[in-house]
Each structure stands twice: as structure tokens, then as C-alpha cells.
Scaffold this active site. Sequence first.
Site, PDB file in Angstrom:
ATOM      1  CB  THR A   1      63.134 121.220  40.658  1.00 29.23           C
ATOM      2  OG1 THR A   1      63.918 120.377  41.480  1.00 29.23           O
ATOM      3  CG2 THR A   1      61.867 120.497  40.278  1.00 29.23           C
TER       4      THR A   1
ATOM      5  CG  ASP B   1      70.656 119.125  41.402  1.00 37.36           C
ATOM      6  OD1 ASP B   1      69.803 118.262  41.197  1.00 37.36           O
ATOM      7  OD2 ASP B   1      70.895 119.597  42.535  1.00 37.36           O
TER       8      ASP B   1
ATOM      9  CB  SER C   1      73.487 119.104  44.736  1.00 30.72           C
ATOM     10  OG  SER C   1      72.146 118.911  45.081  1.00 30.72           O
TER      11      SER C   1
ATOM     12  CB  THR D   1      66.516 127.326  56.984  1.00 29.54           C
ATOM     13  OG1 THR D   1      67.302 126.176  56.942  1.00 29.54           O
ATOM     14  CG2 THR D   1      65.277 127.068  57.820  1.00 29.54           C
TER      15      THR D   1
ATOM     16  CB  CYS E   1      66.924 125.143  68.381  1.00 32.74           C
ATOM     17  SG  CYS E   1      67.174 124.098  69.808  1.00 32.74           S
TER      18      CYS E   1
HETATM   19  N1  ASP Z   1      67.973 119.171  43.356  1.00 35.43           N
HETATM   20  C1  ASP Z   1      67.236 120.344  42.965  1.00 35.43           C
HETATM   21  C2  ASP Z   1      68.171 121.536  43.043  1.00 35.43           C
HETATM   22  O1  ASP Z   1      68.394 122.050  44.105  1.00 35.43           O
HETATM   23  C3  ASP Z   1      66.052 120.535  43.852  1.00 35.43           C
HETATM   24  C4  ASP Z   1      65.175 121.716  43.510  1.00 35.43           C
HETATM   25  O2  ASP Z   1      65.459 122.577  42.711  1.00 35.43           O
HETATM   26  O3  ASP Z   1      64.071 121.781  44.089  1.00 35.43           O
HETATM   27  O4  ASP Z   1      68.695 121.938  42.053  1.00 35.43           O
END
Ligand code: ASP
Length: 344
Positions: free
Chosen positions: A13, A57, A59, A165, A278
Site C-alpha cells: 500500500t 501487493d 499477497s 502478527t 490464541c
Molecule cells: N494488500 C496490501 C499488501 O499487503 C496491504 C498493505 O500493504 O497494507 O501489499
Amino acid sequence: MRTKILLIYTGGTIGMAKDYSSQSLKPFDFENLIKHIPELSLIDSDISFTGFEKPIDSSDMNPGHWVQLAEIIEKNYSQYDGFVILHGTDTMAYSASALSFMLNGLQKPVIFTGSQLPVGDLRTDAKENLITSIHFASLQEDGKPSIREVCIYFEYKLLRANRTTKISAENFDAFASPDYPDLGESGIRLDVRKHVLRFEEESIAFSVNKRLNTDLGLMKIFPGMSREFIENMFATKGMKVMIIEAFGSGNIFSFDWFKDLLRKRAEEGLLFIINSQCAGGMVEIGRYETSDIFKEIGAINGFDLTTEASVAKTIHLLGQDLSADEFKKRYETDLRGELTYLTQ
Ligand code: ASP
């Protein structure tokens, strides 16, 4: 001393802009990113830039990208005092945990950061995160870096990477380290908590371990989980390790068919790692009757590992071609400050 910092841009982002045809955020190039942070030229360090040819990104990050990052650090290790990696927040804790295991004998800071709002946004958190990460990476004491481990810096907190995390997709305060104290804090001054930092023996030469293996599965259990779904997961071909995210201190349902399945797959050589769902606290196999089966099959205790550190540690150790006994021994050992022991 004026320090030399290498800024490595991978995407996320922090460097995204809205694509007006689809209305969704897409990564843009690095020149565009630094244009938005003129303050970088005011920092009392020499900053060089590099990164992925095509920002992504997070992901889309995979172990191949972890190797790419490790290679950038390896190639530039002797020329810089510290490294700051700009990364998407979604999988930042996975990449940062992985790097903590892949970099041996690290004597310099490697700090991951990113942001919740793009750098071009009026209310962006990108500038503070980036500028303070560079400041933390530049700290020196007696001519040596003050921080010598892989960290995540986000929203005024410096955290150990493999303890971290992502806890919020919404708040600026997006990361937490539930089972280990924060390593530092940014206020009027930069506060580094020396007594909780980790230092590698200086005699260990810096090297990078790039051997990784992803033959693992991760199963989070829930009440009412179907037998068919579990059997299908357990039947995955080529899987060498199954991480089970169990309830509480490592408990699981006690149906006979499930225990028999665990026994059968363990006998066939599948290794089981037991983590807790947890966020805080740790696994204690045998505390309740509902975890006795894990003791019986010789399951590996994940103690208080985060999911991210657990996955990264498994991928790292599977790459080392260890025997089952050696894998278990290394897994239950604290390699990079990632786990707390509990004598059982
Ligand atoms: N989808 C974005 C990523 O992980 C979210 C971020 O950077 O905050 O690349």
C-alpha cells in the site's frame, strides 16, 4: 558517524495509487514513491535505493521473493550499516519471519515497514513509518549498529519480526507482538529496550540460507469441522509437515476416527506441529486429556510461535533435509528469539 542505509522497495500500500478504471489500489514505481517523501533528503544518513523490478501487493509474495530479498541483503551486506524493506502489510510478518531464519550471523538491522494508507494520501502513515525505520536502522553504539536483528517497525513500535502478527486491517496500529516485549518505541526520543534485543555471536560469519521447502499444510480447527474435509486435508500428496492450530493450550476434539487418522498419518511419517489459536500464551501438550493424543504421536510443540513464524520456520527447516528427530529438535529450539520455552 554518517550511516549508509539501503532502502529496498517491494510494493504494498505504501507505494500504491488508485487505478481509476477499476477503483482498486495498485503498486506504482519507486521514483513516484520517493517523490512523495522529500523529507528523505533531510535524514542524516546516506540512503540508496533498490527493490523488485515490478512492485507487488504482498499477497503475491512467496518464498521465491524471500530468497530475492535475502540475496539483495547478501550482495550489499558489507557496504551498508542497515537495511529497510518496504513491504505490504498483509504478509509482512511472514516475509520478515522468514528472513530472520534465513540470515545467519546477522550483525546489522533489517527493518520491515509499510503503511495502511498510500504515501500520496493526505493522512498517510507512510512517512512516519519510513523515516523512523531509517532512524532506528541508523542507530549506532561504539561504532556498531544498536539493533542487529530482523524487525518490523509500525506506528511508533519496533517489534521482533518473528514475534509479530498483523492484528488490524483498519487501524494505523496494525501489528502486535503478543508474547514478547516491544523492542523499541518512537516518542520524542527513540527508545531502544536493550535488555530485550537479540545479539548473535560475533564469531558467526554472515551467510544466507536459501534452501526452502513448502511441503507443508496448515489446519485451523473449529467445532463441527467435517470428517470429509479433514480426511481430504490429511490426504494431501507430498505433504511432510502438518501444522495444526489447536484450541487453547493445544487441545483438540477426541473422536476415535480422528485419533486413528492422526496415528496412521504419524506412522506413515507425517510430522505434526501443534500451535495455539490464541494470540497470547502457549501450547502445553498433556495439560488436558484433549491433548494427550499429541503426546502419543510425538507431535512437535509450537510453544508460543505466531502462525507466521511457525510457517516460516517450517519452510526453512524443511529445506535443510533433516531427519524427523533432528527436525523436531531444531523446531523446538529457539533459533532466532522466536519462541519461549516451557519446561514440561
Ligand atoms: N494488500 C496490501 C499488501 O499487503 C496491504 C498493505 O500493504 O497494507 O501489499
